[in-house]
Scaffold this motif. Structure first.
Motif, PDB file in Angstrom:
ATOM      1  N   PHE A 201      49.259 -56.672  29.381  1.00 58.44           N
ATOM      2  CA  PHE A 201      49.633 -56.065  28.104  1.00 58.44           C
ATOM      3  C   PHE A 201      49.670 -54.536  28.174  1.00 58.44           C
ATOM      4  CE2 PHE A 201      48.567 -54.271  23.947  1.00 58.44           C
ATOM      5  CZ  PHE A 201      49.508 -54.870  23.135  1.00 58.44           C
ATOM      6  N   PHE A 202      48.585 -53.917  28.589  1.00 59.56           N
ATOM      7  CA  PHE A 202      48.516 -52.468  28.472  1.00 59.56           C
ATOM      8  C   PHE A 202      49.363 -51.731  29.501  1.00 59.56           C
ATOM      9  CE2 PHE A 202      44.776 -53.081  25.694  1.00 59.56           C
ATOM     10  CZ  PHE A 202      45.196 -52.278  24.649  1.00 59.56           C
ATOM     11  N   SER A 203      49.498 -52.251  30.701  1.00 61.58           N
ATOM     12  CA  SER A 203      50.373 -51.577  31.653  1.00 61.58           C
ATOM     13  C   SER A 203      51.809 -51.582  31.149  1.00 61.58           C
ATOM     14  CB  SER A 203      50.275 -52.232  33.033  1.00 61.58           C
ATOM     15  OG  SER A 203      50.666 -53.587  32.976  1.00 61.58           O
ATOM     16  N   ASN A 204      52.198 -52.655  30.470  1.00 61.85           N
ATOM     17  CA  ASN A 204      53.532 -52.745  29.883  1.00 61.85           C
ATOM     18  C   ASN A 204      53.685 -51.749  28.733  1.00 61.85           C
ATOM     19  OD1 ASN A 204      56.018 -53.524  28.920  1.00 61.85           O
ATOM     20  ND2 ASN A 204      55.555 -55.702  28.836  1.00 61.85           N
ATOM     21  N   VAL A 205      52.761 -51.793  27.786  1.00 66.21           N
ATOM     22  CA  VAL A 205      52.840 -50.953  26.587  1.00 66.21           C
ATOM     23  C   VAL A 205      52.772 -49.474  26.934  1.00 66.21           C
ATOM     24  CG1 VAL A 205      51.543 -50.279  24.518  1.00 66.21           C
ATOM     25  CG2 VAL A 205      51.947 -52.704  25.026  1.00 66.21           C
ATOM     26  N   LEU A 206      51.846 -49.093  27.801  1.00 68.28           N
ATOM     27  CA  LEU A 206      51.626 -47.675  28.059  1.00 68.28           C
ATOM     28  C   LEU A 206      52.759 -47.047  28.864  1.00 68.28           C
ATOM     29  CD1 LEU A 206      47.767 -47.655  28.641  1.00 68.28           C
ATOM     30  CD2 LEU A 206      49.043 -46.936  26.600  1.00 68.28           C
ATOM     31  N   ARG A 207      53.455 -47.824  29.668  1.00 64.92           N
ATOM     32  CA  ARG A 207      54.624 -47.272  30.362  1.00 64.92           C
ATOM     33  C   ARG A 207      55.703 -46.863  29.354  1.00 64.92           C
ATOM     34  NH1 ARG A 207      54.452 -47.445  35.739  1.00 64.92           N
ATOM     35  NH2 ARG A 207      52.922 -48.850  36.728  1.00 64.92           N
ATOM     36  N   ALA A 208      55.871 -47.650  28.315  1.00 64.15           N
ATOM     37  CA  ALA A 208      56.833 -47.284  27.264  1.00 64.15           C
ATOM     38  C   ALA A 208      56.302 -46.119  26.428  1.00 64.15           C
ATOM     39  CB  ALA A 208      57.117 -48.493  26.384  1.00 64.15           C
ATOM     40  N   ASP A 309      37.935 -55.743  21.515  1.00 61.86           N
ATOM     41  CA  ASP A 309      37.748 -54.389  20.983  1.00 61.86           C
ATOM     42  C   ASP A 309      37.378 -53.415  22.100  1.00 61.86           C
ATOM     43  OD1 ASP A 309      38.312 -55.039  18.343  1.00 61.86           O
ATOM     44  OD2 ASP A 309      36.220 -55.489  17.851  1.00 61.86           O
ATOM     45  N   VAL A 310      36.448 -53.828  22.957  1.00 61.89           N
ATOM     46  CA  VAL A 310      36.027 -52.979  24.073  1.00 61.89           C
ATOM     47  C   VAL A 310      37.194 -52.751  25.037  1.00 61.89           C
ATOM     48  CG1 VAL A 310      34.490 -52.842  26.074  1.00 61.89           C
ATOM     49  CG2 VAL A 310      33.617 -53.692  23.883  1.00 61.89           C
ATOM     50  N   TRP A 311      37.905 -53.824  25.352  1.00 62.96           N
ATOM     51  CA  TRP A 311      39.073 -53.758  26.237  1.00 62.96           C
ATOM     52  C   TRP A 311      40.135 -52.813  25.677  1.00 62.96           C
ATOM     53  CZ3 TRP A 311      43.762 -56.687  24.989  1.00 62.96           C
ATOM     54  CH2 TRP A 311      44.706 -56.720  26.028  1.00 62.96           C
ATOM     55  N   MET A 312      40.405 -52.890  24.380  1.00 58.84           N
ATOM     56  CA  MET A 312      41.382 -52.006  23.755  1.00 58.84           C
ATOM     57  C   MET A 312      40.915 -50.549  23.824  1.00 58.84           C
ATOM     58  SD  MET A 312      42.434 -54.273  20.388  1.00 58.84           S
ATOM     59  CE  MET A 312      43.319 -52.911  19.628  1.00 58.84           C
ATOM     60  N   GLU A 313      39.654 -50.322  23.510  1.00 53.28           N
ATOM     61  CA  GLU A 313      39.131 -48.958  23.527  1.00 53.28           C
ATOM     62  C   GLU A 313      39.235 -48.349  24.924  1.00 53.28           C
ATOM     63  OE1 GLU A 313      34.996 -46.502  22.522  1.00 53.28           O
ATOM     64  OE2 GLU A 313      35.112 -48.658  22.157  1.00 53.28           O
ATOM     65  N   LEU A 316      43.030 -47.611  25.705  1.00 52.02           N
ATOM     66  CA  LEU A 316      43.708 -46.656  24.838  1.00 52.02           C
ATOM     67  C   LEU A 316      43.081 -45.263  24.883  1.00 52.02           C
ATOM     68  CD1 LEU A 316      44.325 -48.901  21.689  1.00 52.02           C
ATOM     69  CD2 LEU A 316      46.038 -48.113  23.349  1.00 52.02           C
ATOM     70  N   ARG A 317      41.891 -45.165  25.454  1.00 52.63           N
ATOM     71  CA  ARG A 317      41.175 -43.883  25.471  1.00 52.63           C
ATOM     72  C   ARG A 317      42.023 -42.798  26.147  1.00 52.63           C
ATOM     73  NH1 ARG A 317      36.674 -45.268  28.213  1.00 52.63           N
ATOM     74  NH2 ARG A 317      35.761 -46.146  26.311  1.00 52.63           N
ATOM     75  N   GLY A 318      42.240 -41.710  25.410  1.00 55.26           N
ATOM     76  CA  GLY A 318      42.962 -40.575  25.954  1.00 55.26           C
ATOM     77  C   GLY A 318      44.472 -40.687  25.910  1.00 55.26           C
ATOM     78  N   LEU A 323      46.371 -48.695  17.846  1.00 52.04           N
ATOM     79  CA  LEU A 323      46.874 -50.009  17.467  1.00 52.04           C
ATOM     80  C   LEU A 323      46.008 -50.573  16.367  1.00 52.04           C
ATOM     81  CD1 LEU A 323      47.695 -51.476  21.006  1.00 52.04           C
ATOM     82  CD2 LEU A 323      49.263 -50.445  19.365  1.00 52.04           C
ATOM     83  N   VAL A 324      46.621 -50.916  15.244  1.00 47.07           N
ATOM     84  CA  VAL A 324      45.905 -51.335  14.038  1.00 47.07           C
ATOM     85  C   VAL A 324      45.711 -52.848  14.057  1.00 47.07           C
ATOM     86  CG1 VAL A 324      46.005 -51.399  11.524  1.00 47.07           C
ATOM     87  CG2 VAL A 324      46.868 -49.408  12.747  1.00 47.07           C
ATOM     88  N   THR A 325      44.486 -53.301  13.911  1.00 51.78           N
ATOM     89  CA  THR A 325      44.204 -54.736  13.958  1.00 51.78           C
ATOM     90  C   THR A 325      43.997 -55.334  12.566  1.00 51.78           C
ATOM     91  OG1 THR A 325      41.828 -54.347  14.217  1.00 51.78           O
ATOM     92  CG2 THR A 325      43.138 -54.541  16.231  1.00 51.78           C
ATOM     93  N   GLN A 326      44.005 -54.511  11.526  1.00 49.09           N
ATOM     94  CA  GLN A 326      43.829 -54.999  10.162  1.00 49.09           C
ATOM     95  C   GLN A 326      44.535 -54.049   9.210  1.00 49.09           C
ATOM     96  OE1 GLN A 326      41.961 -57.947   9.129  1.00 49.09           O
ATOM     97  NE2 GLN A 326      43.226 -57.514   7.359  1.00 49.09           N
TER      98      GLN A 326
END
Length: 330
Positions: A201-208, A309-313, A316-318, A323-326
């Motif tokens: 997920f994150f390697s895909n999203v962050l490249r964009a 939550d920990v994985w997302m933090e 996404l750090r820096g 990304l809004v979860t609610q």
């Protein structure tokens, strides 16, 4: 222009992966590239061909992880690019109006061969389609033609992964890709480690995300579409160089409301068997399920939600991406 990565086979000893995706056990899975994207062991020639997809300035590319608003944005962008021709939109989005680039990658070897033999348009070559092309893909940017952003308009859509993983789990259950014994929590664990079919997920999203300031890139979140659909329509129109009247904006906003979209046969893949009751369970096979932000609370355990939550933090750090979860209730 050769595809720059090779495949590293996933050994049969990695039982968790093959137990989750049993249909790939016979032919095997492999990991490709620095992000270790998982596809069929025989995917390299397909990846090579997709890497060499011809580029034209009037083509539109839509980049998303799975279940992050692909068809919602695709319908929006297609209508904006086609001057709100709602009559022409009375045809299936894929494969009639949009080309899903990844389809040959997502099916097992035997099924792919059967689809090709049957002339299934979902696996047809993009070069056999009339132009300009409207392309959907879940591939990360480094798997796509290198000159893509300098040539074509690109829209990237991302959704918070807690809702995305639940929605993807439900879809993969319905199309028999996942083992019926796999729980949503178990799938979420594979999702976080990247040990599941497709791009992490994150390697895909962050490249964009890193390319968000490129003049040909528009980066949008699913949650922005939920909160301010009209505003997103305006941003897409500006990105594509289109002028919309107030009447067109109103029509698009009504047409693209999720309540309307989930009952739209042309978008909801009814031609592929979705929204028809399952013969054994009677459950309706909905491709566009709920479209909610925060529905993950009804499916993920507290323990796995906290892990996410920990994985997302950590990921996404820096980056500056949030990304809004609610979302607040309207």
């Amino acid at each position: 222009m050769e595809f720059p990565f090779t495949g590293e086979p996933i050994p049969a000893s990695e039982e968790a992966v093959y137990a989750a995706f049993p249909s790939y056990r016979q032919h095997g899975l492999a990991m490709f590239g620095p992000d270790r994207v998982v596809y069929s062991a025989d995917a390299l020639p397909i990846l090579q061909k997709l890497y060499q997809t011809p580029l034209h300035a009037d083509d539109l590319w839509l980049l998303t992880p799975p279940k992050c608003g692909t068809n919602w944005m695709s319908e929006l962008a297609w209508l904006v690019n086609h001057d709100c021709d709602f009559q022409a939109a009375q045809a299936y989005l894929t494969p009639d109006r949009a080309h899903f680039l990844d389809m040959p990658l997502l099916v097992s070897s035997s099924r792919r061969e059967a689809m090709v033999a049957a002339g299934n348009r979902m696996v047809m070559s993009i070069t056999d389609r009339p132009r300009p092309w409207h392309i959907q893909t879940h591939l990360p940017l480094n798997f796509l033609p290198p000159a893509l952003l300098d040539t074509c308009k690109v829209i990237s859509v991302v959704r918070n992964p807690k809702d995305a993983v639940v929605s993807l789990y439900k879809m993969l259950q319905l199309n028999d890709t996942l083992s019926p014994e796999l729980t949503v929590d178990q799938y979420a664990e594979l999702y976080m480690t990247g040990r599941r079919f497709g791009a992490p997920f994150f390697s895909n999203v962050l490249r964009a995300w890193e390319q968000r300031n490129h003049p040909n890139m528009l980066f949008v979140t699913f949650e922005e579409m939920k909160q301010d659909l009209r505003g997103v329509i305006k941003r897409v129109a500006a990105h594509l160089g289109k002028q919309l009247t107030e009447k067109q904006l109103e029509q698009l906003e009504r047409h693209l409301s999720f309540e309307s979209m989930k009952d739209n046969q042309w978008v909801n893949k009814e031609n592929l068997g979705f929204r028809k009751p399952d013969s054994s369970t009677g459950e309706r096979r909905a491709f566009m399920r709920k479209g909610q932000t925060g529905d993950w609370k009804n499916h993920l355990s507290a323990e796995v939600a906290q892990k996410m939550d920990v994985w997302m933090e950590e990921n996404l750090r820096g980056t500056g991406l949030e990304l809004v979860t609610q979302l607040p209730q309207k």
